[in-house]
Design an enzyme around this catalytic site. Structure first.
Site, PDB file in Angstrom:
ATOM      1  N   THR A  16      16.281   3.188 -18.064  1.00 21.94           N
ATOM      2  CA  THR A  16      17.114   4.130 -18.818  1.00 21.94           C
ATOM      3  C   THR A  16      16.445   5.493 -18.924  1.00 21.94           C
ATOM      4  O   THR A  16      17.129   6.519 -18.996  1.00 21.94           O
ATOM      5  CB  THR A  16      17.399   3.554 -20.218  1.00 21.94           C
ATOM      6  OG1 THR A  16      18.193   2.391 -20.044  1.00 21.94           O
ATOM      7  CG2 THR A  16      18.138   4.525 -21.110  1.00 21.94           C
ATOM      8  N   SER A  65      15.727  -2.310 -14.937  1.00 20.91           N
ATOM      9  CA  SER A  65      14.691  -3.356 -14.996  1.00 20.91           C
ATOM     10  C   SER A  65      15.242  -4.747 -15.283  1.00 20.91           C
ATOM     11  O   SER A  65      14.529  -5.734 -15.138  1.00 20.91           O
ATOM     12  CB  SER A  65      13.606  -2.986 -16.012  1.00 20.91           C
ATOM     13  OG  SER A  65      13.976  -3.318 -17.322  1.00 20.91           O
ATOM     14  N   THR A  98      13.497  -0.786 -20.338  1.00 16.83           N
ATOM     15  CA  THR A  98      13.011  -1.518 -21.512  1.00 16.83           C
ATOM     16  C   THR A  98      13.265  -3.029 -21.416  1.00 16.83           C
ATOM     17  O   THR A  98      12.575  -3.809 -22.068  1.00 16.83           O
ATOM     18  CB  THR A  98      13.701  -0.994 -22.794  1.00 16.83           C
ATOM     19  OG1 THR A  98      15.119  -1.123 -22.643  1.00 16.83           O
ATOM     20  CG2 THR A  98      13.342   0.436 -23.079  1.00 16.83           C
ATOM     21  N   ASP A  99      14.280  -3.427 -20.624  1.00 17.68           N
ATOM     22  CA  ASP A  99      14.714  -4.832 -20.663  1.00 17.68           C
ATOM     23  C   ASP A  99      13.621  -5.830 -20.285  1.00 17.68           C
ATOM     24  O   ASP A  99      13.499  -6.889 -20.909  1.00 17.68           O
ATOM     25  CB  ASP A  99      15.940  -5.035 -19.765  1.00 17.68           C
ATOM     26  CG  ASP A  99      17.212  -4.452 -20.391  1.00 17.68           C
ATOM     27  OD1 ASP A  99      17.195  -4.151 -21.598  1.00 17.68           O
ATOM     28  OD2 ASP A  99      18.219  -4.313 -19.672  1.00 17.68           O
TER      29      ASP A  99
HETATM   30  N1  ASP Z   1      18.778  -1.867 -18.602  1.00 13.96           N
HETATM   31  C1  ASP Z   1      17.800  -0.815 -18.781  1.00 13.96           C
HETATM   32  C2  ASP Z   1      16.552  -1.213 -18.025  1.00 13.96           C
HETATM   33  O1  ASP Z   1      15.899  -2.113 -18.457  1.00 13.96           O
HETATM   34  C3  ASP Z   1      17.537  -0.668 -20.223  1.00 13.96           C
HETATM   35  C4  ASP Z   1      16.515   0.385 -20.578  1.00 13.96           C
HETATM   36  O2  ASP Z   1      15.729   0.858 -19.797  1.00 13.96           O
HETATM   37  O3  ASP Z   1      16.479   0.719 -21.788  1.00 13.96           O
HETATM   38  O4  ASP Z   1      16.251  -0.639 -17.001  1.00 13.96           O
END
Ligand code: ASP
Length: 317
Positions: A16, A65, A98-99
């Protein structure tokens, strides 16, 4: 205190932090992994100065991710190892979604002899947001990477520094989405200065090089799956995994490692058939306390996803 004079290498993997939405007010309807890492760095005023020397950007991958793959982990670990061995490199920053951030952090913690800082950072809001969190997180990550004495694989998000072993994403939306549970944070980044609450993580001397070689040379990663114990659980999933050739199973048990009797019977049969079984807890805090005579080993404090990574690494040929 920060010192200058050496390179900070920033490895981009997507997430993200590199995401774009059609409208600035949209913090959830965006596509992750759209902006290159070089461009992300350029968008942060003062980042180069904060690095105190050269800031080198490299795009290792560009993905959401949630779709993290072993091939990306392998490339990332290899590049981190070579950068850590380079005397001109002071520290590493990795931009990541973050995932699965906590998984990559634990993986790198398990395979790198990180006597320099390896700082993973991220964002909960896309780069196009009205108030994106990525730029501040990048500044904070660089502050950690340039801090005298910093070492080990750490995560920096929302001004908090977490160790790789305990950090977990605990919130799907909040900017402050990470927590280290009972262990608490390693420290905080405040106006570019790190205030430590705990020591930096220790390095992995001796085990790192063989681990990297195994990862780079393996044709296929061992298959390790996670099952959960819950009301009405059965052994059906475990039985079918065993038939399908699974090599390891982590069970996200209830409470202190307790498992529904039907699931437990299937896991014990799997273990007897040669499948490695590890017990973790689905509780977000604390860890399974082993008892004498436990039939299934516990994960020694690792969450189910991190126990799975450790088991995969243990099972690598
Ligand atoms: N779906 C995104 C990822 O993990 C979520 C994020 O980065 O906050 O790449």
């Amino acid at each position: 205190m920060q010192v200058s004079g050496q390179k900070i290498v920033v490895l981009g993997t997507g997430g993200t932090i590199a995401g774009k939405a059609a409208t600035a007010g949209d913090n959830i309807g965006y596509a992750a992994a759209q902006v290159g890492v070089e461009q992300l760095l350029h968008a942060v005023p003062g980042l180069k100065a904060a690095a105190g020397g050269d800031l080198l950007a490299e795009q290792i991958a560009q993905l959401d991710s949630k779709d993290m793959e072993f091939s990306v982990w392998s490339a990332l670990a290899k590049r981190c190892a070579s950068a850590l061995a380079d005397p001109g490199v002071r520290g590493l920053v990795i931009t990541h979604g973050t995932d699965t951030l906590e998984e990559t952090a634990w993986f790198l913690r398990s395979v790198l002899d990180a006597r320099k800082p390896v700082v993973l950072t991220c964002a909960m809001r896309p780069a196009t947001a009205l108030t994106p969190d990525g730029p501040q997180n990048l500044l904070d990550a660089v502050a950690v990477a340039t801090t005298v004495g910093a070492q080990g694989v750490v995560v920096v998000a929302a001004g908090v520094v977490h160790g790789a072993q305990r950090v977990q994403k605990v919130h799907p939306y909040r900017v402050d989405a990470f927590n280290s549970g009972d262990a608490g944070p390693l420290g905080w980044v405040e106006e570019g200065a790190v205030r430590l609450a705990q020591n930096w993580p220790s390095a992995l001397s001796g085990q790192a090089q063989p681990a990297i070689e195994k990862i780079v040379n393996c044709a296929r990663w061992p298959r390790v799956e996670i099952v959960m114990s819950y009301a009405g659980a059965t052994g059906a999933l475990v039985n079918s995994l065993v038939r399908d050739g699974v090599q390891g199973i982590v069970v996200a048990a209830t409470g202190n490692g307790a498992i529904h009797h039907a699931l437990e019977s299937a896991l014990l049969r799997a273990q007897a058939a040669g499948v490695k079984v590890v017990r973790s807890t689905r509780c977000p805090q604390g860890q399974v306390l082993p008892k004498p005579g436990d039939a299934l080993p516990d994960s020694r404090g690792l969450s189910p996803v991190k126990a799975r990574i450790s088991l995969m690494l243990e099972l690598l040929p």
